[in-house]
Design a protein around this motif. Structure first.
Motif, PDB file in Angstrom:
ATOM      1  N   LEU A  18       0.827  -1.201   0.000  1.00 50.13           N
ATOM      2  CA  LEU A  18       0.000   0.000   0.000  1.00 50.13           C
ATOM      3  C   LEU A  18       0.865   1.256   0.000  1.00 50.13           C
ATOM      4  CD1 LEU A  18      -2.895   1.057   0.092  1.00 50.13           C
ATOM      5  CD2 LEU A  18      -2.797   0.871   2.586  1.00 50.13           C
ATOM      6  N   ALA A  19       1.916   1.244   0.774  1.00 49.67           N
ATOM      7  CA  ALA A  19       2.813   2.404   0.835  1.00 49.67           C
ATOM      8  C   ALA A  19       3.466   2.662  -0.516  1.00 49.67           C
ATOM      9  CB  ALA A  19       3.884   2.182   1.909  1.00 49.67           C
ATOM     10  N   MET A  26       6.517   9.815   0.129  1.00 49.46           N
ATOM     11  CA  MET A  26       5.458   9.496   1.077  1.00 49.46           C
ATOM     12  C   MET A  26       5.529   8.051   1.577  1.00 49.46           C
ATOM     13  SD  MET A  26       3.852  12.286   1.289  1.00 49.46           S
ATOM     14  CE  MET A  26       3.657  13.795   0.378  1.00 49.46           C
ATOM     15  N   GLN A  27       6.315   7.214   0.910  1.00 52.25           N
ATOM     16  CA  GLN A  27       6.339   5.801   1.264  1.00 52.25           C
ATOM     17  C   GLN A  27       6.782   5.564   2.702  1.00 52.25           C
ATOM     18  OE1 GLN A  27       8.481   3.484  -1.577  1.00 52.25           O
ATOM     19  NE2 GLN A  27       7.129   4.040  -3.252  1.00 52.25           N
ATOM     20  N   ALA A  29       6.608   7.566   5.255  1.00 53.56           N
ATOM     21  CA  ALA A  29       5.561   8.038   6.164  1.00 53.56           C
ATOM     22  C   ALA A  29       4.393   7.056   6.192  1.00 53.56           C
ATOM     23  CB  ALA A  29       5.093   9.427   5.748  1.00 53.56           C
ATOM     24  N   ALA A  30       4.026   6.528   5.028  1.00 51.01           N
ATOM     25  CA  ALA A  30       2.923   5.570   4.962  1.00 51.01           C
ATOM     26  C   ALA A  30       3.273   4.302   5.730  1.00 51.01           C
ATOM     27  CB  ALA A  30       2.598   5.245   3.499  1.00 51.01           C
ATOM     28  N   LEU A  31       4.500   3.824   5.590  1.00 52.36           N
ATOM     29  CA  LEU A  31       4.942   2.651   6.353  1.00 52.36           C
ATOM     30  C   LEU A  31       4.902   2.934   7.847  1.00 52.36           C
ATOM     31  CD1 LEU A  31       7.943   1.387   4.213  1.00 52.36           C
ATOM     32  CD2 LEU A  31       5.821   0.164   4.665  1.00 52.36           C
ATOM     33  N   GLU A  32       5.375   4.092   8.238  1.00 52.79           N
ATOM     34  CA  GLU A  32       5.400   4.471   9.650  1.00 52.79           C
ATOM     35  C   GLU A  32       3.985   4.511  10.228  1.00 52.79           C
ATOM     36  OE1 GLU A  32       6.568   8.449  12.097  1.00 52.79           O
ATOM     37  OE2 GLU A  32       7.935   7.854  10.489  1.00 52.79           O
ATOM     38  N   ASP A  33       3.066   5.118   9.501  1.00 51.38           N
ATOM     39  CA  ASP A  33       1.692   5.206   9.978  1.00 51.38           C
ATOM     40  C   ASP A  33       1.017   3.832  10.025  1.00 51.38           C
ATOM     41  OD1 ASP A  33       1.638   7.922  10.516  1.00 51.38           O
ATOM     42  OD2 ASP A  33       0.931   8.445   8.516  1.00 51.38           O
ATOM     43  N   PHE A  91      -5.668   6.576   2.346  1.00 53.64           N
ATOM     44  CA  PHE A  91      -4.711   5.574   2.807  1.00 53.64           C
ATOM     45  C   PHE A  91      -5.288   4.818   3.997  1.00 53.64           C
ATOM     46  CE2 PHE A  91      -1.261   4.146   5.543  1.00 53.64           C
ATOM     47  CZ  PHE A  91      -0.516   3.400   4.657  1.00 53.64           C
ATOM     48  N   ARG A  92      -5.886   5.533   4.944  1.00 49.83           N
ATOM     49  CA  ARG A  92      -6.467   4.904   6.129  1.00 49.83           C
ATOM     50  C   ARG A  92      -7.547   3.915   5.724  1.00 49.83           C
ATOM     51  NH1 ARG A  92      -9.440   8.855   9.998  1.00 49.83           N
ATOM     52  NH2 ARG A  92     -10.843   8.845   8.230  1.00 49.83           N
TER      53      ARG A  92
END
Length: 108
Positions: A18-19, A26-27, A29-33, A91-92
């Protein structure tokens, strides 16, 4: 339980996939979230996963419980990285969909 472990391993793969759909910057940050969400909801996801696997929860009930956790997904790292609120929400939502789909694939 091995299936719950496989479930969480598969979720980490889903978060990575998904990231990767986001722009390069942004990848991370997406992984972190995504990881933060798993950490915040791990106890609940483990409990619900076991109940789903044992047939004590239907997939619809599991989905409802997971979707109820939606507000916990803050997506702070994505917001700080400059991702618009709409994209963070997308993303969520995609993350929640992947959790539900992975549970159906791994646990049922």
């Amino acid at each position: 339980m091995p299936n719950v472990d496989a479930f969480f391993d598969a979720l980490r793969d889903e978060i990575t996939d998904l990231a990767e759909t986001h722009r390069q910057e942004m990848q991370e940050a997406a992984l972190e979230d995504g990881e933060a969400f798993l950490n915040q909801t791990r106890d609940d996801l483990e409990r619900w996963s076991r109940l789903l696997e044992q047939g004590e929860l239907s997939q619809e009930e599991f989905e409802s419980l997971v979707r109820g956790q939606k507000d916990l997904v803050e997506m702070e790292a994505l917001k700080q990285a400059g991702l618009a609120a709409v994209r963070a929400e997308q993303f969520r939502d995609a993350l929640i969909n992947r959790i539900v789909g992975t549970a159906g694939r791994i646990l049922l």
